[in-house]
Design a protein around this motif. Structure first.
Motif: not given
Length: 135
Positions: A26, A30, A33-34, A48-49, A52, A112, A116
């Protein structure tokens, strides 16, 4: 002379390594993705975070719930699970509403949360399949 007690026949007895692996995966997903959202639009990376982190918090609460349910009698487990679900759902909905009201992008939040949950579910499924092969 003391002897170690045998490990209980319990699906959650040896869950620590799985949670550790899911946490590491993760962190990686994470950050990735960020970074992807940051390349698209730097302002969306924190959005996004936020989603997440919200997804990770929900997964953590679900894992805690599953460990607690394992110790309850079947009669108490059902009502406890239902009550916990409604509380978690209400809190999640309120947090989402507040974040969206504050101007956080709903699409980045949902991305997000989905990332996750997908990451953790994938890790748990992979580890469960490995466990079935060993049995």
């Amino acid at each position: 002379m003391t002897s170690k007690a045998a490990a209980p026949e319990n699906a959650f007895y040896n869950i620590g390594p799985i949670i550790y692996l899911a946490a590491m995966a993760n962190l990686f997903v994470g950050a990735l993705g960020a970074a992807v959202f940051g390349l698209y639009n730097i302002a969306l990376a924190p959005h996004f975070l936020a989603g997440y982190v919200m997804g990770i918090a929900n997964i953590y609460l679900l894992l805690r719930l599953s460990q607690r349910l394992n110790r309850l009698s079947p009669q108490k487990a059902g009502s406890y699970m239902l009550r916990n679900y409604y509380i978690r759902f209400f809190v999640s909905a309120c947090v989402l509403a507040v974040l969206i009201y504050m101007g956080i992008s709903p699409w980045a939040l949902v991305a997000g949360i989905a990332a996750s949950i997908t990451t953790t579910t994938t890790i748990i499924i992979i580890k469960a399949r490995e466990g079935l092969k060993d049995a």
